[in-house]
Enzyme design. Sequence first.
Site, PDB file in Angstrom:
ATOM      1  N   HIS A  46       0.857  -1.186   0.000  1.00 20.85           N
ATOM      2  CA  HIS A  46       0.000   0.000   0.000  1.00 20.85           C
ATOM      3  C   HIS A  46       0.892   1.234   0.000  1.00 20.85           C
ATOM      4  CE1 HIS A  46      -3.709  -2.294   0.767  1.00 20.85           C
ATOM      5  NE2 HIS A  46      -2.931  -3.070   1.498  1.00 20.85           N
ATOM      6  N   ASP A 105       2.018  -6.833   2.615  1.00 22.00           N
ATOM      7  CA  ASP A 105       0.821  -6.078   2.994  1.00 22.00           C
ATOM      8  C   ASP A 105       1.232  -4.821   3.757  1.00 22.00           C
ATOM      9  OD1 ASP A 105      -1.797  -5.283   3.236  1.00 22.00           O
ATOM     10  OD2 ASP A 105      -2.367  -6.811   4.709  1.00 22.00           O
TER      11      ASP A 105
END
Length: 428
Positions: free
Chosen positions: A58, A303
């Site tokens: 992200h 992640d």
Amino acid sequence: MSKTLVRGARILGGEVQDVLIDGETVAAVGTGLDAGDATVVEAAGLVLLPGLVDLHTHLREPGREDSETVLTGTKAAAVGGFTAVHAMANTFPVADTAGVVEQVWRLGRESGYCDVQPVGAVTVGLEGKHLAELGAMHDSAANVRVFSDDGKCVDDAVIMRRALEYVKAFDGVIAQHAQEPRLTEGAQMNEGVVSAELGLGGWPAVAEESIIARDVLLAAHVGSRVHICHLSTAGSVELVRWAKSKGWNVTAEVTPHHLLLTDELVRTYNPVYKVNPPLRTEADVLALRAALADGTIDCVATDHAPHPHEDKDCEWAAAAMGMVGLETALSVVQQTMVETGLLDWAGVADRMSVRPARIGRLEGHGRPVSAGEPANLTLVDPAYRGAVDPTGFASRSRNTPYEGRELPGRVTHTFLRGRATVVDGNLT
């Protein structure tokens, strides 16, 4: 064109050899190579790996530059030994059009620290109602091959089937965030003994497993590719193992934190341990490690989920979910997989470079360390031991669960197409 001679490295943790980098490619691999006018990196005791590839990062830009930008995120990636990352679509605006994914792709190219491959949203606005512009995103300059509503589950079976059918035409893959929303309403942590004792809303394993079961069946029916994001339970492992035994085109990833941390840490009520999917039990951790070792789980994905201080330094219920992970991923894998004897360094290269590049159809990455290949490389010192200090992170955010924890290994050098982005552990 610059030249670099990496002298005396253990390639994939095995044979000691020299590697000559000439421009953007590996020119030669052997012993006693002549340095000539090349810059010499003395690599005795260091392990040389292909540059790491992250399928699940992200970067927050556009829209949440207070937590991360493409530039700061790719700097963190380079420090962690990554030469390519896949940027997830839950930005503001959502990466659900060709214009947004091209913006992210161009920002990655401008950063120069790491290749950025955008992940396109499956549905418009991540709302799960209408398919996004999958074909247009694939046909754009960003050449999107991976699509995900990560952060949200594509819970509508019809929408999921249509997405799988659509991407089959160009060998794309749907990366599913497996979370049945009705089963996780108000959930705060893993459902089990600890959640019952703490009085926090439980997040049952079946919420993940039921979606995986459905989606592997859908992928088999359509004949398309599905990838399971951040798999976290022993039951999920068995479902993926079963699907693979059928020959279905199913792949899966596990995060470093799910290989190491358990729900017992939530007893501290420290929101740094709040993550989606939640930290599970010790039994789940051991099952995940075994599955990564035997290849049931294909790869490690960070992640990496940066958040500003105010979104994590608050009461548990109000805190955002997620942890930063790019700068510590390789160390956690060394501790949980290499030092336990479950993987050797060649196995680490396979799970953190070769397979994620293959799943993402990413050219130029995950390649062998051999002459003629792109010089996307990582040098790691496996003998290093040190406590994690987030104040020195390249990431804009500091929400790491490892602050103060001693972890092994340190990336000393990262090369992106022959250019050193990290030297002696420092960004160039």
